[in-house]
Design a protein around this motif. Structure first.
Motif, PDB file in Angstrom:
ATOM      1  N   SER A 275      30.729  48.418  41.084  1.00  0.00           N
ATOM      2  CA  SER A 275      31.771  47.584  40.495  1.00  0.00           C
ATOM      3  C   SER A 275      32.997  47.518  41.400  1.00  0.00           C
ATOM      4  N   PHE A 276      33.150  48.567  42.231  1.00  0.00           N
ATOM      5  CA  PHE A 276      34.289  48.559  43.151  1.00  0.00           C
ATOM      6  C   PHE A 276      34.184  47.391  44.129  1.00  0.00           C
ATOM      7  N   ASP A 277      32.929  47.135  44.580  1.00  0.00           N
ATOM      8  CA  ASP A 277      32.712  46.019  45.503  1.00  0.00           C
ATOM      9  C   ASP A 277      33.073  44.691  44.851  1.00  0.00           C
ATOM     10  N   VAL A 278      32.706  44.579  43.547  1.00  0.00           N
ATOM     11  CA  VAL A 278      32.992  43.333  42.829  1.00  0.00           C
ATOM     12  C   VAL A 278      34.493  43.096  42.798  1.00  0.00           C
ATOM     13  N   ILE A 279      35.240  44.185  42.474  1.00  0.00           N
ATOM     14  CA  ILE A 279      36.697  44.049  42.380  1.00  0.00           C
ATOM     15  C   ILE A 279      37.285  43.701  43.740  1.00  0.00           C
ATOM     16  N   LEU A 280      36.752  44.346  44.778  1.00  0.00           N
ATOM     17  CA  LEU A 280      37.232  44.082  46.133  1.00  0.00           C
ATOM     18  C   LEU A 280      36.991  42.620  46.498  1.00  0.00           C
ATOM     19  N   ASN A 281      35.799  42.144  46.111  1.00  0.00           N
ATOM     20  CA  ASN A 281      35.426  40.758  46.372  1.00  0.00           C
ATOM     21  C   ASN A 281      36.391  39.788  45.700  1.00  0.00           C
ATOM     22  N   ILE A 282      36.634  40.064  44.394  1.00  0.00           N
ATOM     23  CA  ILE A 282      37.546  39.190  43.648  1.00  0.00           C
ATOM     24  C   ILE A 282      38.935  39.240  44.264  1.00  0.00           C
ATOM     25  N   GLY A 283      39.363  40.464  44.651  1.00  0.00           N
ATOM     26  CA  GLY A 283      40.678  40.610  45.272  1.00  0.00           C
ATOM     27  C   GLY A 283      40.786  39.792  46.546  1.00  0.00           C
ATOM     28  N   ALA A 284      39.707  39.818  47.359  1.00  0.00           N
ATOM     29  CA  ALA A 284      39.724  39.054  48.608  1.00  0.00           C
ATOM     30  C   ALA A 284      39.843  37.566  48.321  1.00  0.00           C
ATOM     31  N   ILE A 285      39.109  37.113  47.298  1.00  0.00           N
ATOM     32  CA  ILE A 285      39.160  35.676  46.974  1.00  0.00           C
ATOM     33  C   ILE A 285      40.561  35.288  46.508  1.00  0.00           C
ATOM     34  N   VAL A 286      41.150  36.150  45.631  1.00  0.00           N
ATOM     35  CA  VAL A 286      42.497  35.846  45.127  1.00  0.00           C
ATOM     36  C   VAL A 286      43.491  35.790  46.282  1.00  0.00           C
ATOM     37  N   LEU A 287      43.342  36.723  47.213  1.00  0.00           N
ATOM     38  CA  LEU A 287      44.238  36.742  48.377  1.00  0.00           C
ATOM     39  C   LEU A 287      44.092  35.457  49.195  1.00  0.00           C
ATOM     40  N   LYS A 288      42.827  35.052  49.412  1.00  0.00           N
ATOM     41  CA  LYS A 288      42.566  33.819  50.158  1.00  0.00           C
ATOM     42  C   LYS A 288      43.235  32.630  49.464  1.00  0.00           C
ATOM     43  N   ILE A 289      43.055  32.568  48.125  1.00  0.00           N
ATOM     44  CA  ILE A 289      43.629  31.443  47.378  1.00  0.00           C
ATOM     45  C   ILE A 289      45.142  31.441  47.536  1.00  0.00           C
ATOM     46  N   ALA A 290      45.750  32.656  47.418  1.00  0.00           N
ATOM     47  CA  ALA A 290      47.210  32.742  47.520  1.00  0.00           C
ATOM     48  C   ALA A 290      47.677  32.236  48.882  1.00  0.00           C
ATOM     49  N   ILE A 291      46.966  32.654  49.947  1.00  0.00           N
ATOM     50  CA  ILE A 291      47.364  32.225  51.295  1.00  0.00           C
ATOM     51  C   ILE A 291      47.269  30.707  51.409  1.00  0.00           C
ATOM     52  N   VAL A 292      46.107  30.150  50.971  1.00  0.00           N
ATOM     53  CA  VAL A 292      45.903  28.705  51.138  1.00  0.00           C
ATOM     54  C   VAL A 292      46.937  27.918  50.349  1.00  0.00           C
TER      55      VAL A 292
END
Lengths: 169, 345
Positions: B12-29
């Motif tokens: 589940s840690f990987d899932v959270i990390l994945n979601i975090g990465a996506i949120v970060l990407k969205i914020a940057i874009v």
């Protein structure tokens, strides 16, 4: 997880369809319908049919519903008035609705899973849905496809003919 | 399953990390896109100013560089006026629909190799779908304001967008046929492998149709009839003020950037440069892809400013004639030619 998504989408589709009928303002009805179409697109996505989902939004939400809105706005419809019904007899209608419901239940009980073709979920996922759909549509079902396009062409020509001003000869 | 149980599961840690990465990407874009919107307004005024032998904004900061900040502060503190007869929920919703539809298209655009928020197989269709949903913002704004000016503007816009979306979709079919994919990353890769390095050369007809249709789709001049200021004051958003107006404004500029990015990814080779150029100047290979992408994007946006400063607005019947009698037949011809060449080779 998938069941939850399906439950949400199916429930939303039913609720939004009811709202389309119950809205007293025709423009609001069209808007509920837009939301319903988007949820139907979600259902397609759940079935791995991404091409259908996109087409659903482009064709239904982008073209057909905009024309609906056009007509509703140009006719300048007002909010529906609440007036007393002229006819009674709702128990009879309820009976008919219940009858249809029973028939539907019977039909659903008699539902059998059809034969399985070469396109299993895995095969579609591997080939991507767009490619799979294109292959099947343009090889196996080319005749129905051509017939459908011919019917649409006839409809377009008919519309142009009706809309065209009569030219003096 | 409770949240706690979910967290305790292995993986589940990987899932959270994945979601975090996506949120970060969205914020940057989104942040970068918003910054570009602010400065696109500045450069639009500056470029058109210089083309008309004026200076453009000069007062706030050196060369008026802080003008967008001043504009933002002003819009933020402006009073939010809502017409008495407006359909309030729809009036509130319209700018939000416009902006959300525009922003969601950013999700599928590959800015450089490997950087795309959602690498989906139907990227191109997704953008077309999002832009067709964005139309509702315009139509509803016009209707909900209960003003004749905005209503006329929204009706014009609806007719315009429906007509030009057909041409735009058809103009992209040639690109899809050449790349054999609807995925924008794959389309860019296919162009990098192509001898000319970009599809703008073999798809010149499609490119022309796309550029014209994209201008009409984003209500840019000379197709800005929905907001023709000398007939309709400001068209569909005439009753909007303050932040709500700013949302429409941002949506329009993001829409322009989406169309620009689509032109870059589908016709101009995205983040790549043609091989024959790197063959002559090999050091250009070390320039990161985002630089090429942004340069191409700025060029397309500059092109739209240029057109706006040069051409007068079309009449409405001319607009419809161009869409249906010129662009759609041209796009169909392009598909036919592409198909014949595909079979021949």
């Amino acid at each position: 997880m998938v069941e939850w998504f399906f439950g949400y989408l199916a429930g939303a589709v039913i609720l939004l369809s009811i709202l389309v009928v119950l809205s007293r303002n025709p423009v609001h009805s069209v808007l509920w319908m837009l939301l319903m179409f988007l949820h139907v697109a979600g259902l397609y996505l759940l079935l791995n049919a991404e091409f259908l989902a996109a087409t659903q939004v482009i064709v239904y939400a982008g073209a057909i519903l905009v024309l609906f809105l056009f007509v509703v706005m140009l006719l300048n419809l007002k909010e529906e008035l609440r007036i007393k019904r002229f006819t009674g007899g709702w128990p009879f209608r309820l009976l008919i609705a219940a009858g249809i419901l029973i028939i539907l239940k019977k039909v659903l009980d008699g539902f059998k899973v059809g034969f399985k073709g070469p396109w299993s979920i895995e095969a579609i996922e591997q080939a991507t849905h767009t490619k799979a759909l294109g292959k099947v549509l343009f090889t196996e079902y080319i005749l129905p496809f051509e017939i459908a396009s011919l019917i649409l062409l006839v409809a377009i020509i008919g519309a142009v003919f009706l809309a065209k001003k009569r030219l003096r000869t | 399953m409770s949240v706690f149980e979910f967290l305790m599961q292995p993986g589940s840690f990987d899932v959270i990390l994945n979601i975090g990465a996506i949120v970060l990407k969205i914020a940057i874009v989104v942040a970068v896109a918003m910054f570009h919107v602010a400065y696109a307004t500045y450069f639009e005024r500056k470029v058109i100013g210089h083309m008309q032998v004026r200076m453009g904004p000069m007062e706030v900061g050196p060369h008026g560089l802080l003008q967008p900040v001043a504009d933002m502060i002003k819009l933020f503190f402006k009073e939010d006026v809502i017409p008495t007869n407006a359909d309030k929920p729809v009036f509130y919703l319209a700018p939000v629909i416009s902006l959300t539809a525009a922003l969601s298209s950013l999700a599928v655009i590959p800015f450089f190799d490997g950087f795309v928020i959602a690498n989906i197989n139907i990227g191109l269709l997704f953008i077309l779908a999002a832009s067709s949903v964005g139309t509702y913002g315009i139509i509803l704004a016009g209707w909900a304001s209960s003003s004749k000016y905005s209503f006329l503007g929204s009706l014009r816009s609806a007719a315009q967008v429906i007509s030009y979306e057909v041409a735009m979709g058809l103009s992209l079919v040639g690109v899809i046929m050449m790349a054999g994919s609807l995925n924008l990353t794959d389309i860019v890769r296919a162009q990098a492998d192509y001898p000319t390095g970009m599809f703008a050369v073999p798809q010149i007809l499609g490119f022309f149709v796309f550029i014209v249709a994209a201008g009409a789709e984003t209500n840019r001049s000379p197709f800005d009839l929905p907001e023709a200021e000398n007939e309709l004051v400001a068209g569909y958003f005439v009753e909007y003020s303050g932040m709500r107006f700013a949302l429409f404004y941002a949506a329009e500029y993001i829409g322009m950037m989406i169309m620009g990015s689509l032109a870059v990814t589908c016709f101009l080779g995205g983040w790549t440069i043609p091989h024959f150029i790197t063959g002559v100047l090999p050091f250009l290979d070390y320039v990161p892809g985002i630089v090429w992408f942004l340069l191409k994007l700025y060029f397309t946006i500059f092109f739209y400013y240029w057109i706006r400063a040069t051409l007068p607005r079309y009449r409405y019947d001319q607009l419809m004639a161009i869409g249906w009698k010129l662009l759609i037949p041209l796009a169909l011809l392009n598909i036919l030619i592409t198909g014949i060449i595909k079979i021949a080779i």
